[in-house]
Design a protein around this motif. Structure first.
Motif, PDB file in Angstrom:
ATOM      1  N   UNK A 163       2.254  -8.792  20.978  1.00 48.88           N
ATOM      2  CA  UNK A 163       1.390  -8.774  22.161  1.00 48.88           C
ATOM      3  C   UNK A 163       0.695 -10.111  22.356  1.00 48.88           C
ATOM      4  N   UNK A 164       0.293 -10.755  21.278  1.00 47.86           N
ATOM      5  CA  UNK A 164      -0.314 -12.073  21.393  1.00 47.86           C
ATOM      6  C   UNK A 164       0.689 -13.071  21.945  1.00 47.86           C
ATOM      7  N   UNK A 165       1.920 -12.994  21.481  1.00 46.36           N
ATOM      8  CA  UNK A 165       2.964 -13.906  21.961  1.00 46.36           C
ATOM      9  C   UNK A 165       3.201 -13.714  23.454  1.00 46.36           C
ATOM     10  N   UNK A 166       3.193 -12.469  23.896  1.00 45.39           N
ATOM     11  CA  UNK A 166       3.422 -12.194  25.318  1.00 45.39           C
ATOM     12  C   UNK A 166       2.249 -12.680  26.165  1.00 45.39           C
ATOM     13  N   UNK A 167       1.026 -12.399  25.728  1.00 48.82           N
ATOM     14  CA  UNK A 167      -0.141 -12.734  26.546  1.00 48.82           C
ATOM     15  C   UNK A 167      -0.602 -14.174  26.376  1.00 48.82           C
ATOM     16  N   UNK A 168      -0.095 -14.885  25.399  1.00 44.62           N
ATOM     17  CA  UNK A 168      -0.532 -16.268  25.188  1.00 44.62           C
ATOM     18  C   UNK A 168       0.035 -17.201  26.241  1.00 44.62           C
ATOM     19  N   UNK A 169       1.145 -16.844  26.849  1.00 40.70           N
ATOM     20  CA  UNK A 169       1.782 -17.692  27.857  1.00 40.70           C
ATOM     21  C   UNK A 169       1.893 -16.927  29.166  1.00 40.70           C
ATOM     22  N   UNK A 170       0.790 -16.790  29.889  1.00 36.33           N
ATOM     23  CA  UNK A 170       0.856 -16.007  31.132  1.00 36.33           C
ATOM     24  C   UNK A 170       1.633 -16.744  32.208  1.00 36.33           C
ATOM     25  N   UNK A 171       2.298 -15.999  33.036  1.00 39.43           N
ATOM     26  CA  UNK A 171       3.013 -16.582  34.163  1.00 39.43           C
ATOM     27  C   UNK A 171       1.994 -17.018  35.209  1.00 39.43           C
ATOM     28  N   UNK A 172       2.235 -18.154  35.865  1.00 37.58           N
ATOM     29  CA  UNK A 172       1.277 -18.584  36.889  1.00 37.58           C
ATOM     30  C   UNK A 172       1.247 -17.575  38.032  1.00 37.58           C
ATOM     31  N   UNK A 173       0.061 -17.168  38.383  1.00 36.12           N
ATOM     32  CA  UNK A 173      -0.057 -16.170  39.441  1.00 36.12           C
ATOM     33  C   UNK A 173      -0.364 -16.865  40.766  1.00 36.12           C
ATOM     34  N   UNK A 174       0.321 -16.451  41.778  1.00 36.40           N
ATOM     35  CA  UNK A 174       0.080 -16.972  43.116  1.00 36.40           C
ATOM     36  C   UNK A 174      -0.252 -15.812  44.021  1.00 36.40           C
ATOM     37  N   UNK A 175      -1.149 -16.021  44.973  1.00 39.74           N
ATOM     38  CA  UNK A 175      -1.470 -14.928  45.886  1.00 39.74           C
ATOM     39  C   UNK A 175      -0.252 -14.535  46.717  1.00 39.74           C
ATOM     40  N   UNK A 176      -0.131 -13.250  46.960  1.00 34.87           N
ATOM     41  CA  UNK A 176       0.991 -12.747  47.740  1.00 34.87           C
ATOM     42  C   UNK A 176       0.839 -13.201  49.186  1.00 34.87           C
ATOM     43  N   UNK A 177       1.839 -13.861  49.700  1.00 38.13           N
ATOM     44  CA  UNK A 177       1.820 -14.291  51.095  1.00 38.13           C
ATOM     45  C   UNK A 177       0.921 -15.486  51.341  1.00 38.13           C
ATOM     46  N   UNK A 178       0.418 -16.095  50.323  1.00 35.94           N
ATOM     47  CA  UNK A 178      -0.426 -17.269  50.508  1.00 35.94           C
ATOM     48  C   UNK A 178      -1.763 -16.941  51.150  1.00 35.94           C
ATOM     49  N   UNK A 179      -2.265 -15.742  50.985  1.00 34.43           N
ATOM     50  CA  UNK A 179      -3.534 -15.335  51.578  1.00 34.43           C
ATOM     51  C   UNK A 179      -4.677 -15.998  50.808  1.00 34.43           C
ATOM     52  N   UNK A 180      -5.565 -16.729  51.493  1.00 32.81           N
ATOM     53  CA  UNK A 180      -6.674 -17.350  50.771  1.00 32.81           C
ATOM     54  C   UNK A 180      -7.653 -16.285  50.276  1.00 32.81           C
ATOM     55  N   UNK A 181      -8.394 -16.627  49.279  1.00 33.32           N
ATOM     56  CA  UNK A 181      -9.360 -15.691  48.721  1.00 33.32           C
ATOM     57  C   UNK A 181     -10.636 -15.777  49.558  1.00 33.32           C
ATOM     58  N   UNK A 182     -10.708 -14.932  50.561  1.00 29.53           N
ATOM     59  CA  UNK A 182     -11.806 -15.014  51.522  1.00 29.53           C
ATOM     60  C   UNK A 182     -13.148 -14.679  50.894  1.00 29.53           C
TER      61      UNK A 182
END
Length: 92
Positions: free
Chosen positions: A49-68
């Motif tokens: 579990x540490x190995x999996x969570x140590x390298x998180x995938x970069x998260x991008x907002x769905x559809x490029x919606x800004x964080x209002x």
């Protein structure tokens, strides 16, 4: 003589206690081995579990919606800061 007798009695009690521990450990050997195996399995799970969570995938907002929500908070804070500066200037 009494001291020698007490020493021998104490040594006999200690020997009996150690013997009881050995007999109990042999009787519970299967359970002890199962606990050690479970501990090792849990350790491998934690490492996985540490190995999996140590390298998180970069998260991008769905559809490029800004964080209002954040943008609104920043705008409100800036507006409050401007108001405070104006009040302080007026008071001076």
């Amino acid at each position: 003589m009494l001291a020698l007798l007490c020493t021998m009695l104490f040594a006999a009690a200690a020997t009996f206690a150690i013997g009881a521990i050995v007999v109990t450990m042999q009787g519970r050997r299967g359970q002890i081995l199962a606990l050690i195996a479970e501990y090792r399995t849990l350790q491998r799970d934690r490492e996985f579990l540490f190995h999996i969570t140590a390298h998180p995938a970069p998260s991008t907002p769905v559809g490029g919606v800004p964080q209002t929500r954040r943008l609104m908070r920043r705008a409100i804070r800036r507006g409050e800061a401007v108001r405070v500066v104006r009040v302080l200037r007026a008071a001076a």
